[in-house]
Scaffold this motif. Structure first.
Motif, PDB file in Angstrom:
ATOM      1  N   TRP A 186       6.456  -1.869 -27.154  1.00 27.69           N
ATOM      2  CA  TRP A 186       7.633  -2.539 -26.612  1.00 27.69           C
ATOM      3  C   TRP A 186       8.447  -1.570 -25.755  1.00 27.69           C
ATOM      4  CZ3 TRP A 186      12.880  -1.661 -27.977  1.00 27.69           C
ATOM      5  CH2 TRP A 186      13.767  -2.562 -27.407  1.00 27.69           C
ATOM      6  N   ARG A 187       8.615  -0.334 -26.236  1.00 33.66           N
ATOM      7  CA  ARG A 187       9.364   0.662 -25.469  1.00 33.66           C
ATOM      8  C   ARG A 187       8.651   1.014 -24.168  1.00 33.66           C
ATOM      9  NH1 ARG A 187      10.983   5.566 -29.057  1.00 33.66           N
ATOM     10  NH2 ARG A 187      12.517   5.914 -27.430  1.00 33.66           N
ATOM     11  N   GLU A 188       7.335   1.090 -24.239  1.00 39.21           N
ATOM     12  CA  GLU A 188       6.566   1.397 -23.032  1.00 39.21           C
ATOM     13  C   GLU A 188       6.708   0.287 -22.004  1.00 39.21           C
ATOM     14  OE1 GLU A 188       1.927   1.356 -21.999  1.00 39.21           O
ATOM     15  OE2 GLU A 188       2.477   2.782 -23.566  1.00 39.21           O
ATOM     16  N   LEU A 189       6.628  -0.959 -22.433  1.00 39.22           N
ATOM     17  CA  LEU A 189       6.765  -2.084 -21.515  1.00 39.22           C
ATOM     18  C   LEU A 189       8.189  -2.197 -20.984  1.00 39.22           C
ATOM     19  CD1 LEU A 189       4.617  -4.789 -23.342  1.00 39.22           C
ATOM     20  CD2 LEU A 189       4.044  -3.530 -21.273  1.00 39.22           C
ATOM     21  N   ARG A 190       9.161  -1.897 -21.811  1.00 38.16           N
ATOM     22  CA  ARG A 190      10.550  -2.007 -21.403  1.00 38.16           C
ATOM     23  C   ARG A 190      10.911  -0.969 -20.348  1.00 38.16           C
ATOM     24  NH1 ARG A 190      14.682  -0.631 -25.681  1.00 38.16           N
ATOM     25  NH2 ARG A 190      15.541   0.912 -24.289  1.00 38.16           N
ATOM     26  N   HIS A 191      10.419   0.224 -20.498  1.00 33.45           N
ATOM     27  CA  HIS A 191      10.749   1.284 -19.550  1.00 33.45           C
ATOM     28  C   HIS A 191       9.875   1.242 -18.306  1.00 33.45           C
ATOM     29  CE1 HIS A 191      13.683   3.066 -22.130  1.00 33.45           C
ATOM     30  NE2 HIS A 191      12.823   3.174 -23.119  1.00 33.45           N
ATOM     31  N   GLY A 192       8.789   0.515 -18.355  1.00 32.96           N
ATOM     32  CA  GLY A 192       7.921   0.396 -17.183  1.00 32.96           C
ATOM     33  C   GLY A 192       7.149   1.650 -16.868  1.00 32.96           C
ATOM     34  N   ASP A 193       7.015   2.526 -17.832  1.00 33.12           N
ATOM     35  CA  ASP A 193       6.235   3.740 -17.605  1.00 33.12           C
ATOM     36  C   ASP A 193       4.765   3.360 -17.492  1.00 33.12           C
ATOM     37  OD1 ASP A 193       8.547   5.151 -17.824  1.00 33.12           O
ATOM     38  OD2 ASP A 193       8.258   5.630 -19.946  1.00 33.12           O
ATOM     39  N   SER A 194       4.194   3.637 -16.343  1.00 30.67           N
ATOM     40  CA  SER A 194       2.781   3.339 -16.182  1.00 30.67           C
ATOM     41  C   SER A 194       1.997   4.641 -16.115  1.00 30.67           C
ATOM     42  CB  SER A 194       2.540   2.491 -14.938  1.00 30.67           C
ATOM     43  OG  SER A 194       3.013   3.164 -13.815  1.00 30.67           O
ATOM     44  N   THR A 195       0.915   4.648 -16.771  1.00 32.19           N
ATOM     45  CA  THR A 195       0.082   5.836 -16.808  1.00 32.19           C
ATOM     46  C   THR A 195      -0.801   5.887 -15.568  1.00 32.19           C
ATOM     47  OG1 THR A 195      -1.641   4.687 -18.018  1.00 32.19           O
ATOM     48  CG2 THR A 195       0.062   5.779 -19.328  1.00 32.19           C
ATOM     49  N   PRO A 196      -1.332   7.044 -15.234  1.00 30.73           N
ATOM     50  CA  PRO A 196      -2.237   7.128 -14.085  1.00 30.73           C
ATOM     51  C   PRO A 196      -3.474   6.240 -14.242  1.00 30.73           C
ATOM     52  CG  PRO A 196      -1.538   9.319 -14.753  1.00 30.73           C
ATOM     53  CD  PRO A 196      -1.027   8.354 -15.793  1.00 30.73           C
ATOM     54  N   ALA A 197      -3.930   6.048 -15.481  1.00 26.83           N
ATOM     55  CA  ALA A 197      -5.100   5.190 -15.687  1.00 26.83           C
ATOM     56  C   ALA A 197      -4.787   3.745 -15.296  1.00 26.83           C
ATOM     57  CB  ALA A 197      -5.552   5.256 -17.148  1.00 26.83           C
ATOM     58  N   VAL A 198      -3.586   3.290 -15.636  1.00 24.22           N
ATOM     59  CA  VAL A 198      -3.180   1.927 -15.266  1.00 24.22           C
ATOM     60  C   VAL A 198      -3.056   1.814 -13.756  1.00 24.22           C
ATOM     61  CG1 VAL A 198      -1.314   0.238 -15.459  1.00 24.22           C
ATOM     62  CG2 VAL A 198      -2.044   1.504 -17.477  1.00 24.22           C
ATOM     63  N   GLU A 199      -2.503   2.831 -13.131  1.00 26.79           N
ATOM     64  CA  GLU A 199      -2.366   2.823 -11.674  1.00 26.79           C
ATOM     65  C   GLU A 199      -3.734   2.756 -10.987  1.00 26.79           C
ATOM     66  OE1 GLU A 199       0.368   2.649  -9.823  1.00 26.79           O
ATOM     67  OE2 GLU A 199       1.601   2.528 -11.621  1.00 26.79           O
ATOM     68  N   ARG A 200      -4.685   3.538 -11.473  1.00 30.58           N
ATOM     69  CA  ARG A 200      -6.035   3.510 -10.892  1.00 30.58           C
ATOM     70  C   ARG A 200      -6.676   2.141 -11.081  1.00 30.58           C
ATOM     71  NH1 ARG A 200      -6.365   8.538 -13.502  1.00 30.58           N
ATOM     72  NH2 ARG A 200      -7.686   7.607 -15.109  1.00 30.58           N
ATOM     73  N   ARG A 201      -6.482   1.564 -12.256  1.00 32.03           N
ATOM     74  CA  ARG A 201      -7.070   0.248 -12.513  1.00 32.03           C
ATOM     75  C   ARG A 201      -6.459  -0.805 -11.599  1.00 32.03           C
ATOM     76  NH1 ARG A 201      -7.206  -3.010 -18.240  1.00 32.03           N
ATOM     77  NH2 ARG A 201      -8.663  -4.591 -17.541  1.00 32.03           N
ATOM     78  N   LEU A 202      -5.145  -0.784 -11.418  1.00 34.68           N
ATOM     79  CA  LEU A 202      -4.500  -1.731 -10.508  1.00 34.68           C
ATOM     80  C   LEU A 202      -4.981  -1.535  -9.076  1.00 34.68           C
ATOM     81  CD1 LEU A 202      -0.832  -1.791 -11.842  1.00 34.68           C
ATOM     82  CD2 LEU A 202      -2.518  -3.630 -11.929  1.00 34.68           C
ATOM     83  N   GLU A 203      -5.202  -0.305  -8.688  1.00 35.76           N
ATOM     84  CA  GLU A 203      -5.698  -0.036  -7.340  1.00 35.76           C
ATOM     85  C   GLU A 203      -7.105  -0.615  -7.151  1.00 35.76           C
ATOM     86  OE1 GLU A 203      -6.679   3.909  -4.724  1.00 35.76           O
ATOM     87  OE2 GLU A 203      -4.876   3.925  -5.986  1.00 35.76           O
ATOM     88  N   ARG A 204      -7.955  -0.458  -8.171  1.00 37.64           N
ATOM     89  CA  ARG A 204      -9.306  -1.034  -8.084  1.00 37.64           C
ATOM     90  C   ARG A 204      -9.244  -2.558  -8.021  1.00 37.64           C
ATOM     91  NH1 ARG A 204     -10.555   2.531 -12.404  1.00 37.64           N
ATOM     92  NH2 ARG A 204     -10.795   0.710 -13.732  1.00 37.64           N
ATOM     93  N   ILE A 205      -8.338  -3.165  -8.771  1.00 34.44           N
ATOM     94  CA  ILE A 205      -8.195  -4.624  -8.732  1.00 34.44           C
ATOM     95  C   ILE A 205      -7.738  -5.072  -7.344  1.00 34.44           C
ATOM     96  CG2 ILE A 205      -6.830  -6.557  -9.633  1.00 34.44           C
ATOM     97  CD1 ILE A 205      -6.886  -5.146 -12.358  1.00 34.44           C
ATOM     98  N   GLU A 206      -6.793  -4.352  -6.756  1.00 38.22           N
ATOM     99  CA  GLU A 206      -6.335  -4.688  -5.413  1.00 38.22           C
ATOM    100  C   GLU A 206      -7.471  -4.602  -4.399  1.00 38.22           C
ATOM    101  OE1 GLU A 206      -3.114  -2.059  -4.598  1.00 38.22           O
ATOM    102  OE2 GLU A 206      -1.703  -3.159  -5.880  1.00 38.22           O
ATOM    103  N   LEU A 207      -8.265  -3.549  -4.482  1.00 34.50           N
ATOM    104  CA  LEU A 207      -9.394  -3.400  -3.550  1.00 34.50           C
ATOM    105  C   LEU A 207     -10.411  -4.526  -3.733  1.00 34.50           C
ATOM    106  CD1 LEU A 207      -9.966   0.458  -3.674  1.00 34.50           C
ATOM    107  CD2 LEU A 207      -9.038  -0.888  -1.784  1.00 34.50           C
ATOM    108  N   ALA A 208     -10.655  -4.903  -4.985  1.00 33.22           N
ATOM    109  CA  ALA A 208     -11.602  -5.987  -5.241  1.00 33.22           C
ATOM    110  C   ALA A 208     -11.083  -7.299  -4.674  1.00 33.22           C
ATOM    111  CB  ALA A 208     -11.847  -6.116  -6.743  1.00 33.22           C
ATOM    112  N   LEU A 209      -9.791  -7.569  -4.841  1.00 32.16           N
ATOM    113  CA  LEU A 209      -9.221  -8.801  -4.296  1.00 32.16           C
ATOM    114  C   LEU A 209      -9.283  -8.821  -2.775  1.00 32.16           C
ATOM    115  CD1 LEU A 209      -6.136  -9.402  -6.600  1.00 32.16           C
ATOM    116  CD2 LEU A 209      -8.201 -10.776  -6.434  1.00 32.16           C
TER     117      LEU A 209
END
Length: 93
Positions: free
Chosen positions: A31-54
């Motif tokens: 809950w604290r992680e979601l509330r603060h919006g701290d994103s890890t580099p792994a999440v950032e890389r995954r979102l980038e791959r999803i964007e490229l796929a789309l």
């Protein structure tokens, strides 16, 4: 009560309490992680791959649309109405 039964009840109770504390701790941390919006580099890389796929999917859909439009231009026009039925014409069935 038998001492073995008391020991068993205490042991099971302690295990249950430890499990509940772990679940609650994990929930609070998430809950604290979601509330603060701290994103890890792994999440950032995954979102980038999803964007490229789309983006690549969108390009492929556009190419398919272009191919369909090109094929429609090459094909002969289809008449809108069916030919009128000839009077007295019988079919073999």
């Amino acid at each position: 009560m038998d001492p073995r039964q008391v020991t068993m009840i205490v042991t099971v109770s302690l295990v249950a309490v430890v499990a509940m504390v772990k679940v609650i701790t994990d929930a609070v941390l998430r809950w604290r992680e979601l509330r603060h919006g701290d994103s890890t580099p792994a999440v950032e890389r995954r979102l980038e791959r999803i964007e490229l796929a789309l983006e690549s999917i969108a390009v492929e859909i556009e190419r398919a649309g272009e191919a369909r439009r090109f094929a429609e231009r090459l094909s002969p026009p289809v008449p809108d109405a069916l030919p009128a039925r000839v009077a007295g014409m019988r079919t073999p069935h």
